[in-house]
Design a protein around this motif. Sequence first.
Motif, PDB file in Angstrom:
ATOM      1  N   SER A 244       7.297   0.359   6.410  1.00  0.00           N
ATOM      2  CA  SER A 244       6.489  -0.799   6.026  1.00  0.00           C
ATOM      3  C   SER A 244       5.393  -0.438   5.034  1.00  0.00           C
ATOM      4  O   SER A 244       4.744   0.609   5.152  1.00  0.00           O
ATOM      5  CB  SER A 244       5.877  -1.441   7.275  1.00  0.00           C
ATOM      6  OG  SER A 244       6.905  -1.781   8.184  1.00  0.00           O
ATOM      7  N   ARG A 245       5.197  -1.332   4.081  1.00  0.00           N
ATOM      8  CA  ARG A 245       4.214  -1.114   3.022  1.00  0.00           C
ATOM      9  C   ARG A 245       3.441  -2.403   2.751  1.00  0.00           C
ATOM     10  O   ARG A 245       3.976  -3.501   2.818  1.00  0.00           O
ATOM     11  CB  ARG A 245       4.902  -0.715   1.704  1.00  0.00           C
ATOM     12  CG  ARG A 245       5.615   0.638   1.720  1.00  0.00           C
ATOM     13  CD  ARG A 245       4.603   1.772   1.604  1.00  0.00           C
ATOM     14  NE  ARG A 245       5.255   3.038   1.309  1.00  0.00           N
ATOM     15  CZ  ARG A 245       5.842   3.809   2.208  1.00  0.00           C
ATOM     16  NH1 ARG A 245       5.874   3.404   3.473  1.00  0.00           N
ATOM     17  NH2 ARG A 245       6.401   4.942   1.872  1.00  0.00           N
ATOM     18  N   VAL A 246       2.154  -2.233   2.437  1.00  0.00           N
ATOM     19  CA  VAL A 246       1.358  -3.295   1.830  1.00  0.00           C
ATOM     20  C   VAL A 246       1.074  -2.846   0.400  1.00  0.00           C
ATOM     21  O   VAL A 246       0.579  -1.736   0.180  1.00  0.00           O
ATOM     22  CB  VAL A 246       0.045  -3.553   2.594  1.00  0.00           C
ATOM     23  CG1 VAL A 246      -0.864  -4.490   1.795  1.00  0.00           C
ATOM     24  CG2 VAL A 246       0.330  -4.149   3.964  1.00  0.00           C
ATOM     25  N   TYR A 247       1.393  -3.707  -0.570  1.00  0.00           N
ATOM     26  CA  TYR A 247       1.271  -3.341  -1.983  1.00  0.00           C
ATOM     27  C   TYR A 247       0.027  -3.980  -2.607  1.00  0.00           C
ATOM     28  O   TYR A 247      -0.340  -5.111  -2.261  1.00  0.00           O
ATOM     29  CB  TYR A 247       2.523  -3.779  -2.742  1.00  0.00           C
ATOM     30  CG  TYR A 247       3.732  -2.940  -2.406  1.00  0.00           C
ATOM     31  CD1 TYR A 247       3.968  -1.734  -3.067  1.00  0.00           C
ATOM     32  CD2 TYR A 247       4.631  -3.346  -1.429  1.00  0.00           C
ATOM     33  CE1 TYR A 247       5.066  -0.959  -2.752  1.00  0.00           C
ATOM     34  CE2 TYR A 247       5.742  -2.572  -1.108  1.00  0.00           C
ATOM     35  CZ  TYR A 247       5.943  -1.377  -1.769  1.00  0.00           C
ATOM     36  OH  TYR A 247       7.033  -0.603  -1.453  1.00  0.00           O
ATOM     37  N   TYR A 248      -0.582  -3.219  -3.524  1.00  0.00           N
ATOM     38  CA  TYR A 248      -1.813  -3.653  -4.184  1.00  0.00           C
ATOM     39  C   TYR A 248      -1.597  -3.717  -5.700  1.00  0.00           C
ATOM     40  O   TYR A 248      -0.855  -2.924  -6.277  1.00  0.00           O
ATOM     41  CB  TYR A 248      -2.955  -2.665  -3.921  1.00  0.00           C
ATOM     42  CG  TYR A 248      -3.438  -2.612  -2.502  1.00  0.00           C
ATOM     43  CD1 TYR A 248      -4.627  -3.232  -2.123  1.00  0.00           C
ATOM     44  CD2 TYR A 248      -2.720  -1.916  -1.528  1.00  0.00           C
ATOM     45  CE1 TYR A 248      -5.085  -3.171  -0.816  1.00  0.00           C
ATOM     46  CE2 TYR A 248      -3.165  -1.846  -0.212  1.00  0.00           C
ATOM     47  CZ  TYR A 248      -4.349  -2.472   0.132  1.00  0.00           C
ATOM     48  OH  TYR A 248      -4.806  -2.404   1.424  1.00  0.00           O
ATOM     49  N   GLU A 249      -2.276  -4.696  -6.312  1.00  0.00           N
ATOM     50  CA  GLU A 249      -2.361  -4.768  -7.767  1.00  0.00           C
ATOM     51  C   GLU A 249      -3.784  -5.182  -8.111  1.00  0.00           C
ATOM     52  O   GLU A 249      -4.283  -6.184  -7.594  1.00  0.00           O
ATOM     53  CB  GLU A 249      -1.358  -5.777  -8.324  1.00  0.00           C
ATOM     54  CG  GLU A 249      -1.334  -5.814  -9.854  1.00  0.00           C
ATOM     55  CD  GLU A 249      -0.306  -6.810 -10.385  1.00  0.00           C
ATOM     56  OE1 GLU A 249       0.642  -6.360 -11.046  1.00  0.00           O
ATOM     57  OE2 GLU A 249      -0.463  -8.013 -10.109  1.00  0.00           O
ATOM     58  N   VAL A 256       3.816  -7.585   1.133  1.00  0.00           N
ATOM     59  CA  VAL A 256       4.032  -6.756   2.306  1.00  0.00           C
ATOM     60  C   VAL A 256       5.536  -6.759   2.570  1.00  0.00           C
ATOM     61  O   VAL A 256       6.174  -7.813   2.555  1.00  0.00           O
ATOM     62  CB  VAL A 256       3.247  -7.295   3.521  1.00  0.00           C
ATOM     63  CG1 VAL A 256       3.546  -8.761   3.786  1.00  0.00           C
ATOM     64  CG2 VAL A 256       3.523  -6.462   4.767  1.00  0.00           C
ATOM     65  N   THR A 257       6.116  -5.574   2.778  1.00  0.00           N
ATOM     66  CA  THR A 257       7.562  -5.465   2.961  1.00  0.00           C
ATOM     67  C   THR A 257       7.875  -4.476   4.085  1.00  0.00           C
ATOM     68  O   THR A 257       7.087  -3.552   4.352  1.00  0.00           O
ATOM     69  CB  THR A 257       8.249  -4.971   1.670  1.00  0.00           C
ATOM     70  OG1 THR A 257       7.789  -3.645   1.369  1.00  0.00           O
ATOM     71  CG2 THR A 257       7.944  -5.891   0.499  1.00  0.00           C
ATOM     72  N   PRO A 258       9.017  -4.637   4.746  1.00  0.00           N
ATOM     73  CA  PRO A 258       9.384  -3.704   5.813  1.00  0.00           C
ATOM     74  C   PRO A 258       9.948  -2.390   5.292  1.00  0.00           C
ATOM     75  O   PRO A 258      10.114  -1.437   6.059  1.00  0.00           O
ATOM     76  CB  PRO A 258      10.449  -4.481   6.596  1.00  0.00           C
ATOM     77  CG  PRO A 258      11.051  -5.406   5.606  1.00  0.00           C
ATOM     78  CD  PRO A 258       9.947  -5.776   4.665  1.00  0.00           C
ATOM     79  N   GLN A 268       0.344   0.486  -6.310  1.00  0.00           N
ATOM     80  CA  GLN A 268      -0.291   1.252  -5.239  1.00  0.00           C
ATOM     81  C   GLN A 268       0.123   0.633  -3.907  1.00  0.00           C
ATOM     82  O   GLN A 268       0.250  -0.576  -3.773  1.00  0.00           O
ATOM     83  CB  GLN A 268      -1.809   1.193  -5.397  1.00  0.00           C
ATOM     84  CG  GLN A 268      -2.579   1.892  -4.287  1.00  0.00           C
ATOM     85  CD  GLN A 268      -4.075   1.630  -4.366  1.00  0.00           C
ATOM     86  OE1 GLN A 268      -4.534   0.998  -5.310  1.00  0.00           O
ATOM     87  NE2 GLN A 268      -4.814   2.100  -3.375  1.00  0.00           N
ATOM     88  N   SER A 269       0.348   1.458  -2.890  1.00  0.00           N
ATOM     89  CA  SER A 269       0.776   0.909  -1.595  1.00  0.00           C
ATOM     90  C   SER A 269       0.124   1.676  -0.450  1.00  0.00           C
ATOM     91  O   SER A 269      -0.349   2.805  -0.618  1.00  0.00           O
ATOM     92  CB  SER A 269       2.296   0.975  -1.452  1.00  0.00           C
ATOM     93  OG  SER A 269       2.751   2.312  -1.360  1.00  0.00           O
ATOM     94  N   GLU A 270       0.122   1.034   0.714  1.00  0.00           N
ATOM     95  CA  GLU A 270      -0.389   1.640   1.940  1.00  0.00           C
ATOM     96  C   GLU A 270       0.698   1.545   3.001  1.00  0.00           C
ATOM     97  O   GLU A 270       1.286   0.478   3.212  1.00  0.00           O
ATOM     98  CB  GLU A 270      -1.643   0.920   2.408  1.00  0.00           C
ATOM     99  CG  GLU A 270      -2.252   1.493   3.691  1.00  0.00           C
ATOM    100  CD  GLU A 270      -3.490   0.734   4.130  1.00  0.00           C
ATOM    101  OE1 GLU A 270      -4.066   1.098   5.177  1.00  0.00           O
ATOM    102  OE2 GLU A 270      -3.883  -0.229   3.432  1.00  0.00           O
ATOM    103  N   ALA A 271       0.995   2.668   3.652  1.00  0.00           N
ATOM    104  CA  ALA A 271       2.052   2.702   4.665  1.00  0.00           C
ATOM    105  C   ALA A 271       1.492   2.345   6.047  1.00  0.00           C
ATOM    106  O   ALA A 271       0.330   2.636   6.348  1.00  0.00           O
ATOM    107  CB  ALA A 271       2.696   4.075   4.702  1.00  0.00           C
ATOM    108  N   PHE A 272       2.338   1.710   6.881  1.00  0.00           N
ATOM    109  CA  PHE A 272       1.961   1.333   8.243  1.00  0.00           C
ATOM    110  C   PHE A 272       3.052   1.783   9.211  1.00  0.00           C
ATOM    111  O   PHE A 272       4.225   1.902   8.847  1.00  0.00           O
ATOM    112  CB  PHE A 272       1.759  -0.180   8.355  1.00  0.00           C
ATOM    113  CG  PHE A 272       0.500  -0.681   7.702  1.00  0.00           C
ATOM    114  CD1 PHE A 272      -0.643  -0.900   8.458  1.00  0.00           C
ATOM    115  CD2 PHE A 272       0.457  -0.903   6.333  1.00  0.00           C
ATOM    116  CE1 PHE A 272      -1.817  -1.350   7.863  1.00  0.00           C
ATOM    117  CE2 PHE A 272      -0.701  -1.354   5.729  1.00  0.00           C
ATOM    118  CZ  PHE A 272      -1.851  -1.574   6.487  1.00  0.00           C
TER     119      PHE A 272
END
Length: 696
Positions: A244-249, A256-258, A268-272
């Motif tokens: 899972s990732r939340v993506y930033y711009e 947000v994708t699985p 840029q992304s953040e992993a969960f």
Amino acid sequence: MEPKREVSSVDLMALTRELSGYTGAKVDKAYLYDDDLIRLKMREYDRGRVELLIEVGETKRAHVARPEHVPEAPGRPPNFAKMLRNRIAGADFAAVRQHGFDRILEFEFRRGDADTTIVAELFGEGNLAVLDEAGEVVDSLQTIRLQSRTVAPGSQYGFPQSRVNPLEVDFESFVSHMEDSDTDVVRTLATQLNLGGLYGEEICTRADVEKSLDIADASEDEYERLFDAIQRLVDPIAAGETESRVYYEDDRRVDVTPMALEEYAHLQSEAFDSFNEALDDYFTNLEPDEDETTAAESGGPDFEGDIEQRERIIAQQEAAIEEFEADAEAEREKAKLVYGNYDLVDEVLSTVREAREAGHGWDDIEATLAEGAEAGIEAAEAVVDVDAADGMVTVRLDDHEIRLDPRHGVEKNADRLYTEAKRIEEKRDGALAAIEDTREELAELERRQAEWQARDEEEETDEEAEDVDWLSRSSIPVRKPETWYDRFRWFRTSDGFLVIGGRNADQNEEIVQKYMEPTDRFFHAQAHGGPVTVLKTSEPSEPSKDIDVPDRSLEEAAQFAVTYSTVWKDGKFSGDAYMVDPEQVSKTPESGEFLEKGGFAIRGDRTYFEDTPVGCAVGIICEPETRVIGGPPTAIEDRAETSVRLEPGRYAQGDAAKRMYREFRERFADTSFVRKVASPDEIQLFMPPGGSRMVE
């Protein structure tokens, strides 16, 4: 890049698996925020407090939230929240599932006395429905009455027509769905395979297939790579192996994708650790949409924009339908021309076929045909093009240029044209179905807009509504909507059922043939010369439903039938009426009998209302609309701001109407209002035939 505001079908596939891990939790309370956000507060043995959020408004989501991300409990709970608490407080969260591959989640709750299912529609306008054990709607945030489905209290819940589930499609079916399209690969994956735009692009990227590749140019190898890319994307998600990732711009969350997506490799992304945590982080920190802010400031959603969009779509669909019909007719005309010029077409096909079988190349054949045309050979003159790549020849017959396959005879070429016409007609039929759906969506938007506007008006006047003395107000706004039943005799019973009656033989015929549904009730006075009277159990736009009608409403409908018959005209104060089911009403007379226009044969048992007193009251209502109403006194007097009761008497109908008009003008301070909504002519529409007098 605009931030995502709705979960996708792929998202729900991943989410469903994770939410299943919360089954067994016990519901404490249910809350409703802003008519579109449901919060279910639950307790689970291992995890403790569990907060499930389901939002179905402009933002559409579902996930378990951290306690600090949960909004504070609202004040007094609305009726929907009270109903939900009554049904699921103390219940066990038993199951969650995605409906097919659609953006619909079903949450099951079990309790000793009753089981409940909550259906969250996370698409379109969004909705949430609460169902009982039998699948009947207990209540819903939005009422939907479309030709294709119904979501309304008291009705069976109707799922929308399911779309293709790419998880259940084998390779052959996949190719078939792809080849049914007439656009490019990425759009076909997004629409025909129900994968959406983002995942359609992701699959093309993973398969190394050009997104803009036309379906007609796609090869089997490219289909195999695309099919394999779908499996590599969805199989890990289905197995619970998410990344899972939340993506930033520009330092703001945009998606947000699985799974980690190649399409977003530049972001840029953040992993969960879980997709649920990623959803909670994303939607908790999602910035308000400008349209939402504008809607909030203006007091409501952008119905006008949505309505204009549907109107544009309908115009485009109508143009496409006309084009399909023209194309299909053209193909049929070509087939007829092929048969009509059988000998000439056969000569062209035989000549080309024999030349090919003899080993001649297409260039030689084209040159030979050109020489034949110069020599005045009719068959050669008809040929206007030779397509070596496809092995086809084009002939001109009348004003049509028709491509023919020399490998086949006249019949097969004509059949191919007829088949193409049928294929185009099928596309037209699909477009016709689509335009009906769009029209239903437009009607639903217009209904919701009207409800929203009415609610705003109600809220503006709600505080003072109970204390308004309409009779003494110097100015009363006129709000008189036009309804389909205005031209008939009509009233609404004390229980809200619409009752309509004919004013003449033509209307009697029309009511029975056009407006009477199988579950309605048919009434008629025993006396000759009365109106056909029908108590409607549903509106014409609603599905017919068999429901119990209270005795009070049946008695009022019977009184209406007697009052507007010759019983009143003859100066009598009571009469008999009967009631039957619509299936007992027929236009076919018994042998040897004759039915007058507006008359019907009644077969089977009747329910009689004997010695029913005549009764009529005419009044004026000021809320929520301004108009004259009339009918049985028990149904009219409580609804009207003021009313006058009538009985059979010596004054002609027109004279009695004028007396009532003067009476109403004396009661209202705003006499111009009475003139606008309750003229003598308007009052007379609600009066029984014959003489009348006002009851003191």
